[in-house]
Structures are given as structure tokens and as C-alpha cells.
Design an enzyme around this catalytic site. Sequence first.
Site, short mmCIF file in Angstrom:
data_model
loop_
_atom_site.label_atom_id
_atom_site.label_comp_id
_atom_site.label_asym_id
_atom_site.label_seq_id
_atom_site.Cartn_x
_atom_site.Cartn_y
_atom_site.Cartn_z
N CYS A 184 0.98 -1.26 -0.01
CA CYS A 184 -0.05 -0.06 -0.12
C CYS A 184 0.93 1.45 -0.01
O CYS A 184 2.03 1.27 -0.10
CB CYS A 184 -1.01 0.07 1.26
SG CYS A 184 -2.06 -1.52 1.59
N ASN A 195 2.20 -0.43 5.25
CA ASN A 195 2.52 -0.90 3.74
C ASN A 195 3.51 -1.98 4.02
O ASN A 195 4.53 -2.02 4.76
CB ASN A 195 3.27 0.22 3.32
CG ASN A 195 3.85 -0.04 1.93
OD1 ASN A 195 3.42 -0.90 1.45
ND2 ASN A 195 4.94 0.46 1.56
#
Length: 636
Positions: free
Chosen positions: A2, A75
Site C-alpha cells: 500500500c 505498507n
Amino acid sequence: MCGISGIFDTQGTRAISRELISRINDAQAHRGPDENDVHLEPGLALGHRRLSVIDLAAGQQPLFNDKGAVGIVFNGEIYNYRDLTVELQELGYHFRTRSDTEVIVHAWSAWGEACVHRLRGMFAFALWDRNRQTLFLARDRMGVKPMHYAWLPDRSFIFGSELKVLTAHPGFKRDIDPLAVEEYFTLGYVADPRCIYRNAHKLPAGHTLTLRRGAAGQPAPRRYWDVRFTNDNTITLQDAQAELRDRVRESVRLRMIADVPLGAFLSGGVDSSAVVATMACLSSTPVHTCSIGFDDPRFDESNYALLVADRYRTDHRLDVVNSDDFDLIDTLAWLYDEPFADSSAIPTYRVCQMARKYVTVALSGDGGDESLGGYRRYRMHLGEEAVRGRLPLALRRGMFGPLGRWYPKADWAPRSLRAKTTLQALAMDSVQAYCHSMSQLRDDERRMLFSHAFQSSLGGYVALEVFRQHGAQAQTEDPLALIQYLDYKTWLVSDINTKVDRASMAHSLEVREPLMDHLLVEWLATLPSDFKIRAGQSKAIFKQAYEPLLPHDVLYRSKMGFSVPLATWLRGPLKDRVRLALLGERMRDCGYFNPMAVQRLIDEHNSGLRDHATVLWMLLMFEAFLRLNDGVASYG
């Protein structure tokens, strides 16, 4: 996988607008096209762009615990999340999702800042604990996933996966750091933790950063992990080969967990071939493999990739890149946000572009050369060390220093006659010599290129200091281990991992790196160095371990690398662009360069007298950065 972003008022609870956090979060929309969400509360804003890989239905972020007091934007991937889920459930924590993200939230509640020691994977996250008024940032041990941050003039703190998140904030000042320019023109990248902008920083690999609202000053990152080379494992070579295969198998198995299509890059080199062979042994269906070929045979490895694909009957895709595929210059300058001169970013971008058509997750062989002694420069350095070990430094400086200055830079000559770099390195200590060999432009070349005024602004700083600082932390006197450690801290994290992260996320592709598993890296650091380079053979233990699984021609051929024909491009189709860009008003007025030196580099390269492809490409990428970031505060 992400993109994350956030703004934190370190001194109070001033309101942060939804429009602002949404705008800076959308600057990295390519990192997460599946979902987009933000969280706002007084003095805090968190943003997240999601690429759905695990728990597609319930893994949205920002994610908070059941009490709403601890939240995260994350992430990466935590490969041992299933084991941690069981452990945390036994401690009384309740899970609402099947995602690895929720594991980190509960791990913080259970173990606090020590939670990072329990995580096995690639990650960069920011965790907010409302009860403690604490923002906690962490980056994985090998620096696979990025984290950028800055303090703003109003004492707010801003962070994001990419530098473009910071530059999208109106309060961020884009003043170029002259020391970063020196590092770029030495190494081809700006070394962590520095950024091209004075006020921005990269959180170093294996570090955390803890901010508590109301605390005075700016806290410094804290190291939570480092690799220690002991080289004292008493295991036999044969047993080490078997254990190496087992450890790689486990690392690959963990990285094959996904709820989306998964495949692998297959370059035809040893590392990616070993990963694919291992995947094939673990999979009941054909592995999806992707390769890039080149229409120039000097740079093409696709036939070796096909040998492995045929042996394991993979679902193989090959895309041939034209030798004039140089139209990505502006795209790369935008992707990397700061000057980045590794031209292999072009084929890396293309293989990620192709892979994303078929898979969402791809395994790579990155990290194998650093851990296993795979680079030719390692063998060269060990040869130089043998000479350095026999003669004192003062004698070597007096003997080889003048020879290195007088010996011509024979770009045209056979490799065996290009002795200038070696002679110069023999007059140096080990760390300086390795920095010298890794430098894209040597000290004398930079002095010629830079303007006198800019050189003065550096205050005597040279990029060698990056290597000096890391060398002081290496805790090893083994010659190979020392330069492996230096590569972990510089080349691997700031070049290789940066290159792959930006190129893959440009196409919303997640790349996983089994040969960078920290437990594997730690174990390899215990092995004797002569297991890695043996009788002049690079990666000896790895190649011998995979002889039953890979073709001999793949294992023992000469290393080619992921290269592009830069010299030909710059004399041919890019010739006019180079002259126009490098001699134009922007480069002349920025104040960094000696215009006459730039003119001479172009003329000598075009005439064929010298090969200046490296410095011309660096200048071209620097000009693209300045052009795409019009308004940055240049020197002068």
C-alpha cells in the site's frame, strides 16, 4: 502492499483538514488503487491507499482495535502473521479480520515498541496510540519498504511512503540539500537517511521512531536490528548446502501466501532461478513466470530463463524490450522523486509492467548477491585486500597513489588493462577503497564537474563519510563480511530496494524477496566467507546447493546483470536531447556545475574518444528532476 501517509501535531491538537490529508494521500494513488481512506481526529490525520493482497474483504485501513484506541496505517506484509495471531489470541486479543495488519495493532498492545522484534516480513507502518498520545513509526530490517518523514515549520510532523507525499504538503520547503547532491553524483542515489531536500528524511532500515505529543525536541530514530557477521559457524559445507535449501524453501513458502494471483520474476540468473525452482516444488499448479528480453544480444538473458521455465513447466511470459527503450526518463524522474541514476530501473519498470497483467504478487531474487558474495567487485576487493594486507598504508600511498593518478582512464581498452581504479584503490584503506569502487564518479571527476562555488558549499563533505559511518558499525574484520555489510546499508537499501519498490508500485504490483528474509540473512552471516567465494567462484555454496535443481549453464555462466546500452543511446537517439538538456538554461543557472566541463563530456562522448555514459546519464536524470520539480531551491 500500500501507500501510507499522515500528519501529526506534535505540540497540540490543531485541526487538520480532510482535504489536505486526502490530497497528500492521493499523491501516491498508484501504490493502492483498490481502496482509499483517511482517519481524522484532533491533531492527527492518517491516510491509506490499499492494494488488496490478504483478506480482501476486511483488511481496510486505517485499522483500529476493538476499543478504538490503537490504530495503524501499514505498507507491506507480515509473513508470520498466522503464528502471531494464534499467540495473541492465547493472550486474550480478539480479531475481527484475517489480515496481518490487525496483528501489528494487537502486537503493540501486547509488547509495545518491542513488537517489531516479533514481525517477520517487509513493512513500514505508523501506529497511533491515543491513550499514550504516541505515534510510532517502524521500517523493516532490510529496508524493503520505504518511509519518508519531515518536521514542518509549525512543528507538525508529516510522513509518507514516497517523497511526493511530503512535497504535496504546502508547508514543506523544497530546499535542495547540497550534501545529497554530492552523494548522488558519487553513488548514483541519495543514501539513506538523507533525502534530496534538506528537511526530509528516510527512516533507516531496522529503525523505529517514537513521537509523544508535547515532548520537547525532535526524537532521533532508534535501531532495533542489525546484522552481525560472526563467520564462526562450524557446520560442514555439505550440511550448510542442505540447510540453505531448507531455509530458502521456508522463506519462499511464507511468501507464497496470498489471496490474489502470484508469480515470479525469472531473469535467467542464479537467484531468481533458485526461487522459481523452489516455488515449483511447493506448488501443485504451474508457476507464473515473467522475463524481459532485449533485442540486443549483449544484454539478453532470456534464453537462460527459458531453460528454467522449460524444466519446471512454468506458465512463462517473455516480453522483448527494444534497445531504444529510453523514453522513460521523465516517468522515472517522477517515480523516484529525487535524482536516481540506476539505468536498470528501465527494464525493472518494464518487467513489473508486464507482470502486473498476469499477477498481483511476484517473488524476486533480490538480495542474493549481497548475502552470498555474488558480485564481481567482491572478488576484486578481496584480491586488493591481499595486497593491502602485505604492505603498510603509508607505503601503499606513496607507491600506488602516483601510479593511480598517472595511469590513463582506458575506457577503450580490454578490461585487464583498465587498472586505474585498482591502482587508486590500493593506495586507500579498506572502507575508502570499497567506496571508491562503488563510486559512479570518483573524487577527481566530481571536482571537475562541480562549480567552485558549489564545492565550497559542501564544507569538505564527501560521500565517503556514509561508508565511514557504516563501517564503524560493522563489528567485523573479515574483508568480505565488511563490504557485504556496507552493501546492506547503502547499495541494497538505497538503490536495489528503492528501484524495485517504485517500479513495482508504479504498476500496483507487490514484489516479495525471499532471499532478504532476515532469519536467512542472519544465518548466512554466520557462515565462513570461503563458503561464499571459494577458489575464485562467486556464490559457491549457493550454486553447489542448487546443482540438483538448476541447469549447469544457468549456475556457472558469467554474470550479465540487468543492463541497458547507455553509451549507444547517448551517442545516437538521445544525442540531441542530451545536448539540449545539459547545456540549457536550467542546468546552467542552477549553480551546481562547471558548464565547460559538461560541454567537454558531451563532445568527448559523441566523438567516441571517451565513454562518459555514466556521468551523462546522471546529469540527464538530474536535469529531469529539476525540470519536473520546477521551483525547487537550487544552489546559487
